[in-house]
Design a protein around this motif. Structure first.
Motif, mmCIF file in Angstrom:
data_model
loop_
_atom_site.group_PDB
_atom_site.id
_atom_site.type_symbol
_atom_site.label_atom_id
_atom_site.label_comp_id
_atom_site.label_asym_id
_atom_site.label_seq_id
_atom_site.Cartn_x
_atom_site.Cartn_y
_atom_site.Cartn_z
ATOM 1 N N ALA A 246 -8.261 37.794 -11.342
ATOM 2 C CA ALA A 246 -9.271 37.615 -12.104
ATOM 3 C C ALA A 246 -9.689 38.899 -12.975
ATOM 4 C CB ALA A 246 -10.203 37.160 -11.210
ATOM 5 N N ILE A 247 -10.278 38.614 -14.040
ATOM 6 C CA ILE A 247 -10.905 39.673 -14.556
ATOM 7 C C ILE A 247 -12.799 39.336 -14.901
ATOM 8 C CG2 ILE A 247 -8.990 40.503 -15.748
ATOM 9 C CD1 ILE A 247 -10.019 39.074 -18.509
ATOM 10 N N VAL A 248 -13.391 40.372 -14.911
ATOM 11 C CA VAL A 248 -14.857 40.174 -15.551
ATOM 12 C C VAL A 248 -14.550 41.099 -16.598
ATOM 13 C CG1 VAL A 248 -15.845 39.821 -13.497
ATOM 14 C CG2 VAL A 248 -15.549 42.029 -14.094
ATOM 15 N N MET A 249 -15.436 40.790 -17.690
ATOM 16 C CA MET A 249 -15.564 41.256 -19.118
ATOM 17 C C MET A 249 -17.019 41.054 -19.634
ATOM 18 S SD MET A 249 -13.597 42.463 -21.756
ATOM 19 C CE MET A 249 -13.645 43.027 -23.382
ATOM 20 N N SER A 250 -17.304 42.296 -20.236
ATOM 21 C CA SER A 250 -18.379 42.664 -21.220
ATOM 22 C C SER A 250 -17.835 42.548 -22.365
ATOM 23 C CB SER A 250 -19.189 43.822 -20.927
ATOM 24 O OG SER A 250 -20.306 43.793 -21.783
ATOM 25 N N GLY A 251 -18.179 41.475 -23.074
ATOM 26 C CA GLY A 251 -17.676 41.347 -24.758
ATOM 27 C C GLY A 251 -18.425 42.488 -25.569
ATOM 28 N N LYS A 252 -19.229 43.198 -25.076
ATOM 29 C CA LYS A 252 -20.223 44.187 -25.753
ATOM 30 C C LYS A 252 -19.331 45.542 -25.783
ATOM 31 C CE LYS A 252 -24.601 44.018 -24.598
ATOM 32 N NZ LYS A 252 -25.746 44.082 -23.359
ATOM 33 N N LYS A 253 -18.371 45.506 -25.070
ATOM 34 C CA LYS A 253 -17.497 46.635 -25.101
ATOM 35 C C LYS A 253 -16.305 46.661 -26.100
ATOM 36 C CE LYS A 253 -20.299 47.770 -21.403
ATOM 37 N NZ LYS A 253 -21.284 46.920 -20.662
ATOM 38 N N ASP A 254 -15.307 46.208 -25.458
ATOM 39 C CA ASP A 254 -13.963 45.961 -26.297
ATOM 40 C C ASP A 254 -13.686 44.500 -26.631
ATOM 41 O OD1 ASP A 254 -13.346 48.517 -25.960
ATOM 42 O OD2 ASP A 254 -11.489 48.113 -24.557
ATOM 43 N N GLY A 255 -14.889 43.846 -26.476
ATOM 44 C CA GLY A 255 -15.124 42.634 -27.472
ATOM 45 C C GLY A 255 -15.528 42.755 -28.773
ATOM 46 N N LEU A 256 -16.006 44.030 -29.027
ATOM 47 C CA LEU A 256 -16.853 44.538 -30.187
ATOM 48 C C LEU A 256 -17.768 43.768 -30.823
ATOM 49 C CD1 LEU A 256 -13.676 45.551 -32.398
ATOM 50 C CD2 LEU A 256 -14.775 46.668 -30.273
ATOM 51 N N ALA A 257 -18.637 42.843 -29.704
ATOM 52 C CA ALA A 257 -19.537 41.988 -30.105
ATOM 53 C C ALA A 257 -21.090 42.652 -29.350
ATOM 54 C CB ALA A 257 -19.568 40.644 -29.460
ATOM 55 N N ASN A 258 -22.069 42.284 -30.107
ATOM 56 C CA ASN A 258 -23.334 42.723 -29.706
ATOM 57 C C ASN A 258 -24.089 42.141 -28.256
ATOM 58 O OD1 ASN A 258 -23.917 42.624 -33.082
ATOM 59 N ND2 ASN A 258 -23.733 44.472 -31.936
ATOM 60 N N VAL A 259 -23.271 40.833 -27.931
ATOM 61 C CA VAL A 259 -23.582 40.192 -26.752
ATOM 62 C C VAL A 259 -22.512 39.179 -26.386
ATOM 63 C CG1 VAL A 259 -24.630 38.062 -27.696
ATOM 64 C CG2 VAL A 259 -25.837 39.107 -25.577
ATOM 65 N N GLY A 260 -22.389 38.915 -24.912
ATOM 66 C CA GLY A 260 -21.647 37.876 -24.431
ATOM 67 C C GLY A 260 -20.488 38.530 -23.386
ATOM 68 N N GLY A 261 -20.009 37.722 -22.688
ATOM 69 C CA GLY A 261 -19.090 38.177 -21.707
ATOM 70 C C GLY A 261 -18.332 36.959 -21.140
ATOM 71 N N PHE A 262 -17.462 37.102 -20.151
ATOM 72 C CA PHE A 262 -16.964 36.069 -19.593
ATOM 73 C C PHE A 262 -16.055 36.419 -18.258
ATOM 74 C CE2 PHE A 262 -13.947 37.751 -23.064
ATOM 75 C CZ PHE A 262 -12.770 38.214 -22.234
ATOM 76 N N VAL A 263 -15.595 35.457 -17.310
ATOM 77 C CA VAL A 263 -14.843 35.776 -16.513
ATOM 78 C C VAL A 263 -13.365 34.985 -16.585
ATOM 79 C CG1 VAL A 263 -14.562 34.961 -13.952
ATOM 80 C CG2 VAL A 263 -16.605 35.567 -14.675
ATOM 81 N N GLY A 264 -12.331 35.631 -16.312
ATOM 82 C CA GLY A 264 -10.827 35.032 -16.529
ATOM 83 C C GLY A 264 -10.447 34.904 -15.274
ATOM 84 N N VAL A 265 -9.964 33.737 -14.828
ATOM 85 C CA VAL A 265 -9.275 33.537 -13.480
ATOM 86 C C VAL A 265 -8.003 32.955 -13.560
ATOM 87 C CG1 VAL A 265 -11.642 33.561 -12.160
ATOM 88 C CG2 VAL A 265 -10.417 31.280 -12.899
ATOM 89 N N ARG A 266 -7.023 32.846 -12.652
ATOM 90 C CA ARG A 266 -5.894 32.134 -12.643
ATOM 91 C C ARG A 266 -5.864 31.006 -11.763
ATOM 92 N NH1 ARG A 266 -3.071 35.277 -15.943
ATOM 93 N NH2 ARG A 266 -3.181 37.651 -15.733
ATOM 94 N N ASP A 267 -6.725 31.116 -10.662
ATOM 95 C CA ASP A 267 -6.552 30.319 -9.437
ATOM 96 C C ASP A 267 -7.362 28.881 -9.965
ATOM 97 O OD1 ASP A 267 -6.025 29.161 -6.682
ATOM 98 O OD2 ASP A 267 -8.356 29.291 -6.849
ATOM 99 N N PRO A 268 -6.717 27.705 -10.011
ATOM 100 C CA PRO A 268 -7.626 26.486 -10.484
ATOM 101 C C PRO A 268 -8.790 26.359 -9.490
ATOM 102 C CG PRO A 268 -5.395 25.914 -10.484
ATOM 103 C CD PRO A 268 -5.377 27.211 -9.618
ATOM 104 N N ASP A 269 -8.883 26.427 -8.406
ATOM 105 C CA ASP A 269 -9.834 26.386 -7.313
ATOM 106 C C ASP A 269 -10.996 27.258 -7.612
ATOM 107 O OD1 ASP A 269 -8.598 24.095 -6.293
ATOM 108 O OD2 ASP A 269 -7.952 25.268 -4.647
ATOM 109 N N LEU A 270 -10.590 28.741 -7.693
ATOM 110 C CA LEU A 270 -11.889 29.723 -8.081
ATOM 111 C C LEU A 270 -12.481 29.295 -9.561
ATOM 112 C CD1 LEU A 270 -13.258 32.211 -7.440
ATOM 113 C CD2 LEU A 270 -11.222 33.418 -8.234
ATOM 114 N N PHE A 271 -11.724 28.674 -10.412
ATOM 115 C CA PHE A 271 -11.954 28.424 -11.756
ATOM 116 C C PHE A 271 -13.078 27.310 -11.450
ATOM 117 C CE2 PHE A 271 -11.277 26.045 -15.849
ATOM 118 C CZ PHE A 271 -11.835 26.734 -16.427
#
Length: 446
Positions: A246-271
């Protein structure tokens, strides 16, 4: 190709020194309390403070603001899949929202969570969910003047020693922060990512990468680690994340945006669990607290962030600031990391004891001297931890010019010239959550 117009949130006018002193006192000697118009060069953070490209602005104009099923989310989802290798994406309003969603699903009362080094909101989210955040940096991280290439690595033997003390069943997750913000933005090697994957498998723990600066980390792997020099940063960026569950991401850094983020996961249940938690705390699962235009901007930004053109300019700019500071005799953490230059406040103000916060004293003096705003990342920001006394000067992306860098270096050098006049500080009020006190605590000179 992309282009941009430089912009700053800070003032174009340097306030008179007497006025800066008044505003610093009114802010409780905590620069988070200053208005942006009070600041001449703002290096408080690189999170969401940079300038977007023309392609990002164009994407914003065509964004889909639908509450459910937004096409802009589909564009973001495709970018995360292509660039980062995660097909299951839960959007959030920013990085700490992603931490709340994921760690709320993974961590419970009595759990222990090792990390190469926890940053402030990560530490707070682990604690809020009943866990104990434990830092496991490599020994080289404590050598502020050394030139080891990957001081951001996690020490697997420290994690194994932790397992011996608490048991593997109390460690639900291992977190790797790339680059390691609390250790002066130092990178993590691909070998260390792979070793952490093996360690997580040993413990049957979820391997989480805090991927806020994943592209910058990939640049350093290409530059410094054997066997990766002839690969593209885009290829390296995707491979380093391929080892994570899994990853946690602030899009305000290497997403080069002024706001936003996301979680990325592989496991369907955790998703599914993460989606339901996000609906409760962030928003529906195809916007997650972001406007469609913000998702559209981040989708473009993720693709731009892994290009050699962007990364060479970005990290080169940070190194230029480091060079200017060293030329003027200002002590810094070396080698210079990806997003910021970290001043060694312990060496700059050796007469100020740790319990009087030399880093915060240096932050205040940088503002008093030249209207420069940085942030302390030492004993004030991280109480009850064994952290060096550092001050981070984080460069917003695509924002400042040579004249700004010169002003910052000259300001720091002027503070050092009169360093014997600088006194320490003491806390006079702080929030209940000590892990977040540097955002809002008030201080006064000793």
């Amino acid at each position: 190709m992309f282009s941009y117009t430089s912009a700053t949130a800070a003032s174009t006018e340097l306030l008179p020194r007497e006025e800066r002193e008044r505003r610093l006192e009114a802010a409780g000697y905590n620069v988070f309390g200053l208005a942006s118009r009070d600041v001449f060069v703002d290096l408080l953070t690189d999170s969401g403070t940079g300038t977007m490209s023309d392609a990002q602005w164009a994407a914003m104009m065509e964004a889909d603001e639908a509450y459910a099923g937004s096409e802009s989310f589909r564009e973001l989802e495709a970018a995360v899949s292509d660039v980062m290798g995660f097909d299951r994406v839960v959007p959030t309003h920013q990085g700490r929202g992603a931490e709340n969603v994921l760690y709320g699903c993974l961590i419970g009362e009595g759990d222990v969570v090792p990390n190469n080094t926890h940053f402030d909101t990560t530490r707070a989210h682990v604690s809020e969910n009943g866990g104990d955040p434990v830092d496991c940096p490599v020994e080289e991280a404590g050598d502020l003047g050394g030139e080891e290439p990957f001081k951001g690595d996690l020490d697997p033997e420290k994690v194994r020693a932790l397992v011996d003390r608490v048991g593997a069943n109390r460690i639900p997750a291992i977190v790797l922060t790339i680059t390691n913000n609390s250790v002066a933005g130092q990178p993590v090697s691909m070998a260390n990512v792979e070793a952490t994957r093996e360690l997580a498998d040993e413990l049957d723990a979820t391997f989480v990468i805090d991927a806020c600066r994943f592209a910058e980390n990939a640049f350093f792997i290409s530059e410094r680690e054997d066997g990766h020099g002839d690969r593209s940063t885009a290829e390296i960026a995707r491979e380093q994340l391929s080892h994570a569950d899994a990853i946690v991401m602030s899009g305000k850094k290497d997403g080069l945006a002024n706001v936003g983020g996301f979680v990325g996961v592989r496991d369907p249940d955790l998703f599914e669990r993460a989606k339901q938690r996000a609906i409760l705390y962030e928003g529906f699962s195809t916007y997650g607290g972001m406007a469609g235009r913000d998702m559209a901007a981040m989708a473009v930004g993720l693709r731009e962030a892994v290009t050699e053109e962007y990364l060479g300019a970005r990290i080169g700019r940070v190194r230029e600031l480091g060079d200017r500071l060293r030329e003027r005799g200002v002590p810094i953490y070396t080698p210079v990391g990806g997003h910021a230059v970290y001043l060694d406040a312990g060496r700059a103000l050796p007469h100020v004891p740790d319990d009087e916060f030399p880093g915060q004293a240096l932050v205040c003096e940088l503002y008093r001297e030249g209207g420069v705003r940085g942030v302390e990342l030492g004993s004030f920001a991280f109480p009850e931890t064994d952290r060096p006394e550092l001050v981070r000067l984080a460069l917003p992306r695509r924002t400042y010019h040579d004249e700004h860098l010169d002003h910052v270096a000259e300001t720091a050098a002027a503070v050092l010239d009169r360093s014997d006049e600088v006194t320490g500080l003491k806390v006079v009020s702080e929030p209940d959550n000590e892990a977040l006190r540097h955002f809002s605590a008030e201080l006064r000179p000793v």
